[in-house]
Design a protein around this motif. Structure first.
Motif, short mmCIF file in Angstrom:
data_model
loop_
_atom_site.label_atom_id
_atom_site.label_comp_id
_atom_site.label_asym_id
_atom_site.label_seq_id
_atom_site.Cartn_x
_atom_site.Cartn_y
_atom_site.Cartn_z
N THR A 137 18.08 107.87 -78.24
CA THR A 137 17.22 108.30 -79.33
C THR A 137 17.81 109.48 -80.11
OG1 THR A 137 15.91 109.44 -77.64
CG2 THR A 137 15.03 107.38 -78.49
N GLU A 138 18.92 110.02 -79.65
CA GLU A 138 19.66 111.00 -80.46
C GLU A 138 20.08 110.39 -81.80
OE1 GLU A 138 21.81 113.42 -76.75
OE2 GLU A 138 22.92 111.95 -77.95
N VAL A 196 21.97 102.65 -85.68
CA VAL A 196 20.63 102.22 -85.27
C VAL A 196 20.59 100.69 -85.14
CG1 VAL A 196 18.19 102.14 -85.94
CG2 VAL A 196 19.52 104.23 -86.30
N CYS A 197 21.24 100.03 -86.07
CA CYS A 197 21.25 98.57 -86.12
C CYS A 197 21.89 97.97 -84.86
CB CYS A 197 22.01 98.13 -87.37
SG CYS A 197 21.97 96.38 -87.70
N VAL A 198 23.07 98.46 -84.50
CA VAL A 198 23.76 97.88 -83.35
C VAL A 198 23.09 98.27 -82.04
CG1 VAL A 198 25.95 97.67 -84.56
CG2 VAL A 198 25.47 99.77 -83.26
N LEU A 216 10.17 100.85 -78.63
CA LEU A 216 10.11 102.28 -78.34
C LEU A 216 11.25 103.02 -79.05
CD1 LEU A 216 9.20 102.58 -74.54
CD2 LEU A 216 7.79 103.19 -76.50
N PHE A 217 12.43 102.44 -78.98
CA PHE A 217 13.59 103.06 -79.63
C PHE A 217 13.40 103.10 -81.15
CE2 PHE A 217 17.65 102.24 -81.82
CZ PHE A 217 18.31 103.42 -81.52
N ALA A 218 13.05 101.98 -81.74
CA ALA A 218 12.95 101.88 -83.20
C ALA A 218 11.90 102.82 -83.76
CB ALA A 218 12.65 100.45 -83.61
N LEU A 219 10.74 102.93 -83.07
CA LEU A 219 9.65 103.75 -83.59
C LEU A 219 10.00 105.23 -83.62
CD1 LEU A 219 6.77 103.07 -84.64
CD2 LEU A 219 8.02 101.18 -83.62
N ALA A 242 14.65 102.04 -96.39
CA ALA A 242 16.06 101.92 -96.74
C ALA A 242 16.96 102.11 -95.52
CB ALA A 242 16.42 102.94 -97.82
N VAL A 243 16.55 102.97 -94.60
CA VAL A 243 17.37 103.23 -93.41
C VAL A 243 17.05 102.25 -92.29
CG1 VAL A 243 17.81 104.92 -91.58
CG2 VAL A 243 17.72 105.65 -93.96
N PHE A 244 15.78 101.89 -92.11
CA PHE A 244 15.40 101.16 -90.89
C PHE A 244 15.12 99.67 -91.08
CE2 PHE A 244 14.56 105.59 -89.92
CZ PHE A 244 15.24 105.70 -88.71
N ARG A 245 14.93 99.20 -92.32
CA ARG A 245 14.67 97.77 -92.50
C ARG A 245 15.84 96.94 -92.00
NH1 ARG A 245 12.43 95.98 -98.12
NH2 ARG A 245 10.43 96.32 -97.05
N VAL A 246 17.06 97.36 -92.27
CA VAL A 246 18.23 96.58 -91.85
C VAL A 246 18.33 96.53 -90.33
CG1 VAL A 246 19.89 98.50 -91.89
CG2 VAL A 246 20.67 96.17 -92.36
N SER A 247 17.71 97.50 -89.64
CA SER A 247 17.78 97.48 -88.18
C SER A 247 16.97 96.33 -87.59
CB SER A 247 17.32 98.81 -87.59
OG SER A 247 15.92 98.97 -87.64
N VAL A 248 15.98 95.83 -88.34
CA VAL A 248 15.26 94.63 -87.88
C VAL A 248 16.21 93.45 -87.83
CG1 VAL A 248 13.30 93.10 -88.29
CG2 VAL A 248 13.13 95.51 -88.91
N ALA A 249 17.14 93.41 -88.77
CA ALA A 249 18.17 92.37 -88.74
C ALA A 249 19.02 92.50 -87.48
CB ALA A 249 19.04 92.45 -89.99
N GLY A 250 19.35 93.74 -87.12
CA GLY A 250 20.12 93.96 -85.89
C GLY A 250 19.37 93.47 -84.67
#
Length: 382
Positions: free
Chosen positions: A51-52, A71-73, A88-91, A234-242
């Motif tokens: 979470t860092e 964040v994505c990977v 938990l991580f994403a939130l 903008a930062v976290f939407r792409v992480s859903v793809a990951g």
């Protein structure tokens, strides 16, 4: 031109996979929870220091700023084993990024180091019983009074509701919308259940009944709340793809193992043309989504807001792809793909909501088309 994931990011993905492997024995139990957080999963996340990645280096993070590709990977590595762990991580990032971008130095110092150590849990409160994709129809209000900032309203389907230490709340203020930080122990905030969903995670309602917070809890400029929401997306939407990639890959590995080990009609299933086609199409879908996701996340590192259409494309493509892939995996495994809480059955349930949250596919298509039109008009005018 380099198409491989840089070593620094590949190492983060492997680190996340290792954390996920450590809780594999409780993953089925944890992924079925909607009203509490599994203590073993939370302990593993805390001890991992992953979470860092959700806070800037000045507040204990690994990168100078929150890095969308990292964040994505990480989500790719976690989701392949446990959606509970991934959530938990994403939130931690989704719930705290408004503080990173709009919080005062005091608010950042108070909350972000603890977020980075997972000592506190974060939540973002946007959705309401009526306002879903149409956030401008929300009815939660923020009013500045002599006593402080007063928040009234109800939020629904909020991840980490009842378990987060604070909520970044979007509310209507005058003719605009503002974001305010509401501590979980504020007087007047209560929590309730949400109807069960097909892929459970910690979810609930948040009622704000004349909640009064200090004016210093305002995040960003009054009436400019959507700026912070867009920055978060903008930062976290792409992480859903990951996360979609990680889930699809786990299902495909299991289906491939089954197809090569199970013999029917005198040969392994994988040697039967129809089954081979299902596997080949799935691998192709997966790698196409992976390339677009990594490229979009890399663009978002440089300028998240200008890269938002690409992040939306990656989320659209990957969340749609994982749906197709896990459906084919169920078909490859036949009755074994229908066994409750098996790898593929869990993936099948988990994949479906990914086309809804953080931008439903239909809403994403509208935004992507608008961005394409704007780009075309810019070229014509130039």
């Amino acid at each position: 031109m380099e198409f491989e994931l840089p070593e620094r990011y590949a190492a983060i993905r492997e680190e996340a996979r290792g954390v996920a492997a450590g809780i594999a024995d409780v993953a089925v139990e944890a992924d079925g929870l909607s009203d509490r957080i599994h203590p073993d999963v939370l302990a593993a996340l805390r001890s991992s220091n992953l979470t860092e990645l959700m806070v800037p280096k000045v507040h204990g993070g690994r990168f100078d700023d929150v890095d969308p590709l990292a964040v994505c990977v990480a989500r790719e590595g976690l989701m392949g084993t446990s959606s509970h762990l991934d959530s938990l991580f994403a939130l931690q990032g989704i719930g705290s990024y408004a503080i990173t971008r709009g919080g005062s130095a005091e608010q950042q110092a108070r909350w972000l180091p603890a977020v980075g150590r997972a000592e506190v849990l974060a939540a973002l409160a946007l959705t309401e019983p009526v306002a879903g994709s149409d956030l401008k129809s929300m009815t939660t209000t923020l009013t500045e009074t002599a006593d402080g900032l007063v928040v009234n309203g109800e939020k629904a389907f909020i991840s980490n509701a009842g378990h987060a230490s604070f909520y970044t709340v979007l509310a209507k203020e005058g003719e605009g919308f503002s974001v305010v930080l509401v501590p979980a122990d504020a007087e007047g905030i209560t929590f309730g259940p949400t109807p069960p969903i097909i892929a459970p995670h910690v979810l609930g309602s948040v009622t704000l009944d004349h909640v009064v917070v200090d004016p210093a809890n305002r995040l960003g400029e009054p009436g400019r709340g959507f700026d912070l929401v867009l920055s978060t997306l903008a930062v976290f939407r792409v992480s859903v793809a990951g996360a979609s990639i990680g889930l699809a890959e786990a299902a495909l590995r299991e289906a491939t193992r089954h197809a090569n080990e199970r013999v029917q009609f005198g040969r392994p299933l994988a040697r039967l043309g129809a089954v081979a086609a299902l596997l080949a199409d799935s691998w192709t879908d997966l790698e196409q989504a992976r390339l677009l996701t990594y490229r979009s996340a890399a663009r978002a590192r440089q300028d998240p807001l200008s890269a938002l259409p690409h992040s939306s494309m990656a989320k659209l493509a990957a969340s749609e792809a994982v749906g197709r892939i896990v459906d084919r995996c169920v078909q490859v495994m036949g009755r074994w793909g229908l066994v409750a809480d098996s790898v593929v059955e869990r993936a099948y349930r988990t994949a479906r909501p990914m086309r809804v949250y953080e931008g439903a596919s239909e809403v994403l298509r509208l935004g992507i088309a608008k961005a394409l039109g704007d780009e075309y008009l810019d070229e014509v005018e130039a």
